[in-house]
Write a protein that holds these residues in place. Structure first.
Motif, PDB file in Angstrom:
ATOM      1  N   PHE A   1       1.792 -10.397  -5.007  1.00  0.00           N
ATOM      2  CA  PHE A   1       1.825 -11.073  -3.723  1.00  0.00           C
ATOM      3  C   PHE A   1       1.555 -10.068  -2.599  1.00  0.00           C
ATOM      4  N   THR A   2       0.686 -10.460  -1.674  1.00  0.00           N
ATOM      5  CA  THR A   2       0.352  -9.587  -0.549  1.00  0.00           C
ATOM      6  C   THR A   2       0.020 -10.460   0.656  1.00  0.00           C
TER       7      THR A   2
ATOM      8  N   SER B   1      -3.268 -12.076 -11.279  1.00  0.00           N
ATOM      9  CA  SER B   1      -4.052 -12.236 -10.060  1.00  0.00           C
ATOM     10  C   SER B   1      -3.241 -11.821  -8.835  1.00  0.00           C
ATOM     11  N   MET B   2      -3.952 -11.527  -7.770  1.00  0.00           N
ATOM     12  CA  MET B   2      -3.330 -11.238  -6.480  1.00  0.00           C
ATOM     13  C   MET B   2      -3.540 -12.432  -5.564  1.00  0.00           C
ATOM     14  N   THR B   3      -2.535 -12.764  -4.764  1.00  0.00           N
ATOM     15  CA  THR B   3      -2.658 -13.893  -3.850  1.00  0.00           C
ATOM     16  C   THR B   3      -1.940 -13.598  -2.541  1.00  0.00           C
ATOM     17  N   THR B   4      -2.386 -14.262  -1.480  1.00  0.00           N
ATOM     18  CA  THR B   4      -1.742 -14.117  -0.177  1.00  0.00           C
ATOM     19  C   THR B   4      -0.805 -15.279   0.133  1.00  0.00           C
ATOM     20  N   ARG B   5      -0.686 -16.231  -0.789  1.00  0.00           N
ATOM     21  CA  ARG B   5       0.277 -17.302  -0.553  1.00  0.00           C
ATOM     22  C   ARG B   5       1.691 -16.789  -0.851  1.00  0.00           C
ATOM     23  N   ALA B   6       2.677 -17.494  -0.321  1.00  0.00           N
ATOM     24  CA  ALA B   6       4.068 -17.092  -0.530  1.00  0.00           C
ATOM     25  C   ALA B   6       4.503 -17.408  -1.961  1.00  0.00           C
ATOM     26  N   PRO B   7       5.402 -16.603  -2.512  1.00  0.00           N
ATOM     27  CA  PRO B   7       5.913 -16.905  -3.863  1.00  0.00           C
ATOM     28  C   PRO B   7       6.631 -18.252  -3.886  1.00  0.00           C
ATOM     29  N   ARG B   8       6.445 -18.977  -4.975  1.00  0.00           N
ATOM     30  CA  ARG B   8       7.181 -20.223  -5.173  1.00  0.00           C
ATOM     31  C   ARG B   8       8.499 -19.918  -5.876  1.00  0.00           C
ATOM     32  N   PRO B   9       9.455 -20.847  -5.820  1.00  0.00           N
ATOM     33  CA  PRO B   9      10.739 -20.594  -6.495  1.00  0.00           C
ATOM     34  C   PRO B   9      10.545 -20.216  -7.964  1.00  0.00           C
ATOM     35  N   GLY B  10      11.161 -19.115  -8.371  1.00  0.00           N
ATOM     36  CA  GLY B  10      11.069 -18.669  -9.756  1.00  0.00           C
ATOM     37  C   GLY B  10       9.936 -17.702 -10.030  1.00  0.00           C
ATOM     38  N   GLU B  11       9.002 -17.528  -9.078  1.00  0.00           N
ATOM     39  CA  GLU B  11       7.892 -16.604  -9.277  1.00  0.00           C
ATOM     40  C   GLU B  11       8.312 -15.180  -8.911  1.00  0.00           C
TER      41      GLU B  11
END
Length: 205
Positions: A55-56, A37-47
């Motif tokens: 991520f966008t 999936s695509m998401t506009t939230r910030a990456p979490r640790p380890g992602e």
């Protein structure tokens, strides 16, 4: 040419065992690809970008929305989430199965945009069992658990919109039922035009 793979959509309440069933199916059917999936939230640790999500930012996501680039999407707490069409359709054209583990809202969008999708709903045998599973995780506050239970009750009204219902009382039985569904669906004549043509060629006099 070859016949397209299956687009498999799995939904169900939190605590139904969807992830465990999906992981087991991927072991049994190595041609299954998980859609990223695509998401506009910030990456979490380890992602990692391109592994966990694409991520966008919001402007780029909204540009893609305007181009009708998603099979399904939603906005949750000011962040967008969506399933890019191109990746999914590219995999299907290669004959690979693609699995989406998404909520009912997303599943209905997929059904509208790709009528051949296979929709499976997984549910625990009772609300008490679901409540016990959620509480045994020790990850959510009681208020959150009550909210999940209320949502699960509301979602029951949508079950008839799915192709199959699996009651996950015994995990191995649920896995076996899901595998049987995939096997039968992959063999349907309506999904195997190229295979049928090849068989007819082999049997020509």
């Amino acid at each position: 040419m070859q016949d397209p793979g299956l687009l498999i959509v799995v939904s169900g309440p939190s605590g139904a065992g969807k992830g465990t069933v999906c992981d087991a199916l991927r072991q049994s059917f190595p041609q299954i690809e998980y859609s990223i999936s695509m998401t506009t939230r910030a990456p979490r640790p380890g992602e990692t970008d391109g592994v966990n999500y694409f991520f966008t930012d919001n402007p780029h996501f909204e540009e893609l929305l305007a181009e009708d680039a998603f099979l399904e999407h939603a906005k949750v707490y000011d962040h967008y989430y969506g399933t890019p069409k191109k990746y999914v359709f590219d995999q299907l054209e290669k004959g690979h199965h693609v699995m989406l583990e998404i909520d009912i809202q997303g599943a209905m969008q997929v059904r509208q945009r790709y009528s051949q999708a296979l929709l499976i709903y997984i549910v625990p045998p009772s609300m008490d069992v679901l409540a016990n599973r959620l509480r045994s995780r020790h990850t959510d506050a009681e208020e959150t658990i009550c909210g999940r239970l209320a949502k699960a009750s509301d979602e029951l009204a949508w079950i008839e919109k799915y192709d199959y219902l699996i009651v996950n009382d015994d995990l191995q039985v649920a896995i076996d039922q899901a595998a049987a569904i995939l096997t039968a669906e992959a063999l349907k004549t309506s999904r195997n035009a190229q295979k049928i043509a090849a068989v007819r060629d082999l049997y020509k006099k």
